[in-house]
Design a protein around this motif. Structure first.
Motif: not given
Length: 541
Positions: A256-258, A371-377
């Motif tokens: 869902y990040y994007d 999203s390809g983003q690093p995993m969030c905390g």
């Protein structure tokens, strides 16, 4: 006659023995005359104007040995002694509480017997905030920490606002209750990590994965491997609760990040300075009405198969003792929290080298919505303190709740104690007595074994925390049915259509009924963000 005499003698001896046992027991439990100022001395009890009952949580309980290692803990006791020297009319009585804290709290608060300050979680507190059982802390956090101010240095955090002393502002301020107020003090922090057997990795010929897909490949290689004794090794050890919480939040954030810029409807003027893009309960309810988190939402549909694929490499019994399996090398990786570092580093008999890495990100090879983003905390408050209405028991019950809070002298003393233990010099003696949790007070160092977790904790926070968004009923239903789905007890369609979709819908309905829901304001924000959503793919139709 002889039998009767013998019987009387026997009864007499039993009575003497019982009396002697009672006397010994009373003597053993009697407080010593020279008892130190720890809340057990008889003289102190008689002279104390305020007796504040305090449950510090199992990780800091004085006299305990975490994992059976090291020396008995005494940090809390030492700080309490210093506080009581500052306030001779006050005694802090450390008490213990059962592991089922919520059940205990409900019982104690219903009868007016709860501790003044207790370690708990927002999940246990939020369902009952409307009952006036807990003291909102906002006014105190916005004021100066009196002890910092007394030291006379305006540059020190806490001189103007107690809030400023807390290091992880985004996470701490994200814990506002559904009514917008803070009922828990975020004392310290916990983060998760995947502990792995470095020795075993070398034997199998695998390395730390950098993507979700590589993680599954590593798991597949470990699943084929057999130990020298010919036994299989579980690739990844995970408890059911970690699937229900951490895995759900991480995969949700990845997918869902994007689109968050187009669905983040509420911009909190205070929390927005510290945490961006977090979806609160009212936003989740509104989005659900727009088709999100239903069968119309392709992202939501993909969360569960992705999780299910990982579960096939995990322990079959999701409620098993995964700690034992990792230590005895029956598991190659273990998803756990930071405190497990102390267990491993302190055990000199562990015959393998170990390390820690964080859950890797999902790529578009797994989902087109990744999203390809690093995993969030997904870490956050480990020890949170709530102040109960016992702290205002010195005020008339017929008085308005807010007025009781303002006029209570007992509450002022309880809050002084919390401010005292958050002074860096006092705080470090408690939190850093052994490697357990990360400090949440500025200026307090992180112990070396916890350094890998500090990096993850500094990442951006999760988009939302599902099990904290709604009520306990929602979390428990999801937990039970997720266990069946991940262990192949029910199909994906049955899990979603018969359980999860109705569960989300019911939770949203209950939230609307229990909370103040500003639908019109949310709808205006939705319309305002419409241009952003025009280019976004995979939105519910």
């Amino acid at each position: 006659m002889q039998v009767e005499r013998s019987t009387r003698v026997l009864l007499y001896l039993k009575a003497v023995l019982a009396l002697l046992t009672l006397c010994i027991g009373v003597w053993a439990l009697w407080p010593p005359r020279d008892a130190k100022n720890t809340g057990v001395g008889l003289e102190k009890k008689e002279s104390a104007r305020y007796v504040i009952k305090f449950f510090p949580g199992g990780q800091y309980m004085p006299g305990t040995l975490p994992f059976g290692l090291g020396k008995p803990l005494h940090g809390v006791t030492d700080v309490i002694q210093d506080f009581e020297r500052c306030f001779p009319d006050t005694r802090i009585e450390v008490i213990s509480a059962p592991s089922a804290v919520r059940e205990y709290l409900v019982t104690q608060l219903s009868t007016g017997e709860a501790p003044d300050i207790i370690m708990t979680t927002v999940e246990d507190v939020w369902p009952d905030i409307q009952k006036e059982w807990y003291i909102p802390l906002d006014a105190f956090l916005d004021q100066p920490n009196a002890f910092v101010q007394a030291q006379g240095d305006p540059s020190r955090p806490g001189y103007e606002h107690w809030w400023d002393m807390f290091k992880y502002q985004a996470i701490s301020r994200a814990k506002a209750a559904p009514d917008g107020r803070y009922y828990t003090l975020t004392f310290d922090m916990v983060e998760t990590g995947i502990f792995y057997n470095k020795t075993l990795f070398k034997q199998i010929g695998v390395e730390v994965p950098e993507t979700w897909e590589e993680l599954c490949q590593v798991c597949a290689a470990i699943k084929k491997y057999r130990s020298p004794e010919g036994k299989p090794i579980t690739p990844l050890l995970i408890h059911l609760d970690n699937f229900n919480s951490w895995a759900t939040d991480l995969i949700f954030d990845q997918l869902y990040y994007d689109i968050v810029p187009g669905i983040d409807l509420v911009k909190d003027p205070v929390r927005g300075q510290y945490i961006q893009g977090y979806l609160d309960w009212d936003e989740m309810v509104f989005l659900h009405d727009k088709g999100f988190f239903t069968r119309k939402d392709p992202r939501y549909l993909q969360i569960w198969p992705i999780m299910h694929e990982l579960a096939q490499y995990c322990n079959r019994d999701l409620l098993a003792d995964t700690i034992r399996d990792f230590v005895t090398q029956r598991g190659a990786m273990f998803w756990n929290i930071s405190i497990f570092s102390y267990r491993l580093s302190g055990d000199k008999d562990i015959p393998f080298e170990w390390g820690v890495f964080y859950m890797p990100s999902i790529s578009k090879a797994t989902s087109p919505y990744a999203s390809g983003q690093p995993m969030c905390g997904v870490g956050g408050p480990a020890t949170s303190f709530a102040v109960t209405n016992t702290a205002i028991s010195d005020t008339p019950k017929e008085q308005a709740f807010e007025e009781r809070i303002k006029s209570s002298e007992r509450l002022k003393r309880a809050m002084s104690f919390l401010q005292f233990i958050t002074l860096p010099e006092n705080y470090a003696r408690i939190v850093n007595e052994y490697p357990c949790f990360m400090p949440n007070i500025t200026g307090v160092e992180v112990l070396p074994p916890l350094k890998p977790f500090e990096e993850t904790l500094n990442r951006r926070y999760a988009t939302t925390k599902w099990i904290y968004t709604f009520d306990l009923k929602f979390s428990e239903v999801q937990r039970r049915m997720l266990q069946l789905y991940l262990t192949n007890g029910i199909s994906l369609d049955d899990f979603l259509d018969k359980w999860q979709f109705p569960n989300v819908s019911g939770a949203c309905t209950r939230a609307k009924r229990r909370m103040v829901y500003h639908e019109e304001a949310l709808n205006q924000a939705w319309e305002r963000l419409a241009p952003l959503r025009e280019s976004m793919k995979g939105l519910p139709q």
